[in-house]
Design a protein around this motif. Sequence first.
Motif, PDB file in Angstrom:
ATOM      1  N   LYS B 378       0.854  -1.199   0.000  1.00 28.88           N
ATOM      2  CA  LYS B 378       0.000   0.000   0.000  1.00 28.88           C
ATOM      3  C   LYS B 378       0.884   1.242   0.000  1.00 28.88           C
ATOM      4  CE  LYS B 378      -3.671  -2.578   1.158  1.00 28.88           C
ATOM      5  NZ  LYS B 378      -4.857  -2.721   0.302  1.00 28.88           N
ATOM      6  N   THR B 379       0.374   2.317  -0.553  1.00 30.61           N
ATOM      7  CA  THR B 379       1.089   3.596  -0.474  1.00 30.61           C
ATOM      8  C   THR B 379       0.095   4.711  -0.182  1.00 30.61           C
ATOM      9  OG1 THR B 379       0.827   4.015  -2.832  1.00 30.61           O
ATOM     10  CG2 THR B 379       2.867   2.915  -2.147  1.00 30.61           C
ATOM     11  N   GLN B 380       0.570   5.739   0.465  1.00 30.22           N
ATOM     12  CA  GLN B 380      -0.277   6.904   0.758  1.00 30.22           C
ATOM     13  C   GLN B 380       0.617   8.122   0.939  1.00 30.22           C
ATOM     14  OE1 GLN B 380      -3.886   7.188   1.155  1.00 30.22           O
ATOM     15  NE2 GLN B 380      -3.196   9.315   1.033  1.00 30.22           N
ATOM     16  N   ARG B 381       0.162   9.226   0.402  1.00 29.47           N
ATOM     17  CA  ARG B 381       0.872  10.486   0.635  1.00 29.47           C
ATOM     18  C   ARG B 381       0.151  11.268   1.730  1.00 29.47           C
ATOM     19  NH1 ARG B 381       2.771  15.251  -3.572  1.00 29.47           N
ATOM     20  NH2 ARG B 381       2.731  16.962  -2.064  1.00 29.47           N
ATOM     21  N   PHE B 382       0.918  11.826   2.655  1.00 27.75           N
ATOM     22  CA  PHE B 382       0.349  12.657   3.714  1.00 27.75           C
ATOM     23  C   PHE B 382       1.055  14.006   3.739  1.00 27.75           C
ATOM     24  CE2 PHE B 382      -0.191   8.295   5.123  1.00 27.75           C
ATOM     25  CZ  PHE B 382      -1.486   8.264   5.610  1.00 27.75           C
ATOM     26  N   HIS B 383       0.390  14.992   4.318  1.00 34.09           N
ATOM     27  CA  HIS B 383       1.064  16.244   4.653  1.00 34.09           C
ATOM     28  C   HIS B 383       0.861  16.499   6.134  1.00 34.09           C
ATOM     29  CE1 HIS B 383       1.644  20.676   4.977  1.00 34.09           C
ATOM     30  NE2 HIS B 383       2.729  20.318   4.328  1.00 34.09           N
ATOM     31  N   LEU B 384       1.963  16.461   6.886  1.00 34.53           N
ATOM     32  CA  LEU B 384       1.931  16.603   8.347  1.00 34.53           C
ATOM     33  C   LEU B 384       2.602  17.916   8.711  1.00 34.53           C
ATOM     34  CD1 LEU B 384       3.022  12.921   8.947  1.00 34.53           C
ATOM     35  CD2 LEU B 384       0.722  13.808   9.295  1.00 34.53           C
ATOM     36  N   PRO B 385       1.795  18.941   8.977  1.00 35.74           N
ATOM     37  CA  PRO B 385       2.340  20.294   9.138  1.00 35.74           C
ATOM     38  C   PRO B 385       2.895  20.555  10.535  1.00 35.74           C
ATOM     39  CG  PRO B 385      -0.025  20.373   9.379  1.00 35.74           C
ATOM     40  CD  PRO B 385       0.346  18.912   9.149  1.00 35.74           C
ATOM     41  N   PHE B 386       3.921  19.794  10.912  1.00 32.66           N
ATOM     42  CA  PHE B 386       4.518  19.962  12.245  1.00 32.66           C
ATOM     43  C   PHE B 386       6.005  20.259  12.101  1.00 32.66           C
ATOM     44  CE2 PHE B 386       1.273  16.526  12.495  1.00 32.66           C
ATOM     45  CZ  PHE B 386       0.269  17.293  13.078  1.00 32.66           C
ATOM     46  N   GLU B 387       6.616  20.823  13.163  1.00 32.78           N
ATOM     47  CA  GLU B 387       8.060  21.083  13.070  1.00 32.78           C
ATOM     48  C   GLU B 387       8.805  19.750  13.001  1.00 32.78           C
ATOM     49  OE1 GLU B 387      10.179  20.222  15.794  1.00 32.78           O
ATOM     50  OE2 GLU B 387       8.354  19.327  16.642  1.00 32.78           O
ATOM     51  N   ARG B 388      10.080  19.817  12.674  1.00 32.15           N
ATOM     52  CA  ARG B 388      10.863  18.634  12.292  1.00 32.15           C
ATOM     53  C   ARG B 388      10.620  17.404  13.171  1.00 32.15           C
ATOM     54  NH1 ARG B 388      15.466  17.708   9.229  1.00 32.15           N
ATOM     55  NH2 ARG B 388      16.736  15.954   9.919  1.00 32.15           N
ATOM     56  N   ASN B 389      10.816  17.552  14.481  1.00 30.21           N
ATOM     57  CA  ASN B 389      10.704  16.369  15.340  1.00 30.21           C
ATOM     58  C   ASN B 389       9.254  15.901  15.470  1.00 30.21           C
ATOM     59  OD1 ASN B 389      13.295  17.875  17.246  1.00 30.21           O
ATOM     60  ND2 ASN B 389      13.538  16.205  15.784  1.00 30.21           N
ATOM     61  N   GLY B 390       8.323  16.871  15.498  1.00 34.21           N
ATOM     62  CA  GLY B 390       6.908  16.509  15.518  1.00 34.21           C
ATOM     63  C   GLY B 390       6.539  15.734  14.260  1.00 34.21           C
ATOM     64  N   PHE B 391       7.040  16.205  13.134  1.00 32.29           N
ATOM     65  CA  PHE B 391       6.812  15.523  11.860  1.00 32.29           C
ATOM     66  C   PHE B 391       7.342  14.088  11.917  1.00 32.29           C
ATOM     67  CE2 PHE B 391       8.818  14.194   7.875  1.00 32.29           C
ATOM     68  CZ  PHE B 391       7.746  14.219   6.989  1.00 32.29           C
TER      69      PHE B 391
END
Lengths: 422, 422
Positions: B378-391
């Motif tokens: 499976k594949t999925q693209r996400f956008h996680l708008p958090f700072e580096r470590n949060g990401f």
Amino acid sequence: MKLNLLLTGNELMAGDIIDSNSAMIAEQIKHFGWRINKKVAVGDELAMLCEEIDQLCIDADVLIINGGLGPTVDDLTAVALAKVTNADITEHPLALAHLHQWCSSRGFALNASNHKQAMLPKNCEIIANSRGSAVGIQLKHRNCLIMATPGVPSELKPMLANEIIPQLEQLFHSDHIQTIRLGVFGLGESSIQELVNEHLADWPDDIELGFRASMPVLEVKLTTRGAHSDAKLQLWREKVENLMGDHLLGEFPINLPSAAINALKQHNLQICTAESCTGGLIASQLTSIAGASQVFPGAIISYSNAVKANILKVPEALLAQEGAVSEAVVKKMALGALDCTGANIAIAVTGVAGPDGGSDDKPVGTVWIAWGSAENLKTQRFHLPFERNGFQNWVAALSLDLVRRYVLGLPEGPDLLKRYRR
Amino acid sequence: MKLNLLLTGNELMAGDIIDSNSAMIAEQIKHFGWRINKKVAVGDELAMLCEEIDQLCIDADVLIINGGLGPTVDDLTAVALAKVTNADITEHPLALAHLHQWCSSRGFALNASNHKQAMLPKNCEIIANSRGSAVGIQLKHRNCLIMATPGVPSELKPMLANEIIPQLEQLFHSDHIQTIRLGVFGLGESSIQELVNEHLADWPDDIELGFRASMPVLEVKLTTRGAHSDAKLQLWREKVENLMGDHLLGEFPINLPSAAINALKQHNLQICTAESCTGGLIASQLTSIAGASQVFPGAIISYSNAVKANILKVPEALLAQEGAVSEAVVKKMALGALDCTGANIAIAVTGVAGPDGGSDDKPVGTVWIAWGSAENLKTQRFHLPFERNGFQNWVAALSLDLVRRYVLGLPEGPDLLKRYRR
């Protein structure tokens, strides 16, 4: 300026939430030379609240109250303040206007619980809240300025910065505070205290020496007040830095991965890891630092012997003969990783993290670490008697410091870890 | 039983550290129906310390003091206790023995600073510290039992569980409190509250529903008093579990890696990772769990394109054409890792952790995740708008939950993350 802090909320006393507000307040006032004199936390009980408010106003200049301004029945701060100051509770026009505006901006009508937030002690002033429905309350008692603030951190923060601190600055003298925070690895608090007592016996009264353990790094803090003391602070900073010697990582924010990365960048080197018992922890610590890609091409997490053999090319005969936790294998792991990744410096670790898997000659906590280049590869066996995660963290810390020392040409130390050599 | 708490430490008052100890104490005593009546925090000043100790003992049964037992000059708890109880400070043989043992087990001699930790109020008892050099101090004042504990959380925790709580249980009546703690991922507090209001409207008064965010997992707590309520508690536990559905990870202590590992063990599967933007975080979370070796042979941390190409066999043309952060590349990474490690399930991640490296079509926070077997990837693209470590933490959390769901045949969810799909 003498400032006390009173926190209220059952959730605080029940341990359901960790209080981050008082640290936020202390952080913000610190830069003006102020600190919290005394902090008290109580549950949502009117009698206790009233008593503490009254007590904390005695010979204090400022009392900041945090929490208890919400719309629910257990929010008692306004009532308590009225009781303590013998004031009636009345509808505060500005507070009401704020509530109307706040509700309408969110597209719903003012309900009874919200309206409660406009019922404040007569003659109090309000402190604007740009983020929430609850305005702050400000009044005097026993010649102490009381400022009641909401418990929600995201509401408190701007209220502090935009309303409270500016007012305190006008009312009270503020000092110019300077703090230097140095990161040290490999010396404990007591050892540093000993060194200071011995070598810096003439430590000046007007520079405060403090410690803070942010495991595995120890923070050494020098604090002064007053702009005049800049040069003096720098002088003593140098003395402390010299005393710390090669245990000094640098100025905060610094940690072991960033110290190692800085050293690698300085010498234009690239590092890879081959990790068994740490399972990727060293690599993840390196890549937690922005810009790691400049010095870190990648890593092999060789948890199984098969991966050690297939990817890192550790001879299966060697694994069978010496065992996975051995000097011969950790060397091959390092060389294999250098080969795979094209890096010129490697960290390789193989050990027994536990809780199971120990033996008489290789008890839980045993680890072999290899570090350096293909031409000049160092190895050392350690025994780190900590539970699994503690063990993994110590192996990572040790490895990163050994690489920092290797790259900078420092002695292998650190002192702290000699004791763990086997 | 009326229990007060006194915290001491300049670092606490200066906001250098956030106090997590009082929450830990409240958490542990809560299970016996006890709570903290009043909490006071002061800096390292002898006079204030003495006054607070004396005041907090007035009509309290127990006073727990936390902090100030260290080896440095600013650690004043022992001296304060001696002053308040009019006792001399003497060398305590058991404390000294503990210090000798502690030092020698670490291979160094007792120094003067450490020796200070053996100088305790005459006639006090000590509370064993299995983790650190500072023993706890126990004595009576104003008919109140004072227990002084070290400020280091990792030392306080076992001291509470093994020494202090058992003693309090013997001395004071405790209610039989039962708590069930369920780990949930993918539903927020308010969503769960809504679900409960809607589907479990007849929630009983004698079962307390509580939440605690231990990011990224949410803890849902059911609490009752009195042994009689066992069956009822279990009944409502089942109702809540059904309501949580596939968002339920299990009973605490549970986290995302252990939930994934349990699923993999159940189905006798082995997992590997190919990590770019997380740099080994997923592998290290998996291997933080004891017994991970049963399901985890290893991982490739392919931070550079060279490692993606050389070890994971991602075609260089593909990297050039699609870019490292692309569906085609993340697929190849997963297949490469399966091939290298011999595992039958893979997690592969490639993304832009930031702060730099973003572009218009692939902004910082973009990540492609591949998970599953070679045959069913499976594949999925996400956008996680958090700072580096949060990401990085969110990518790890998401990946581990997607694998848990994949292995258990659950829908791809979780709800919470649909919003981040791109």
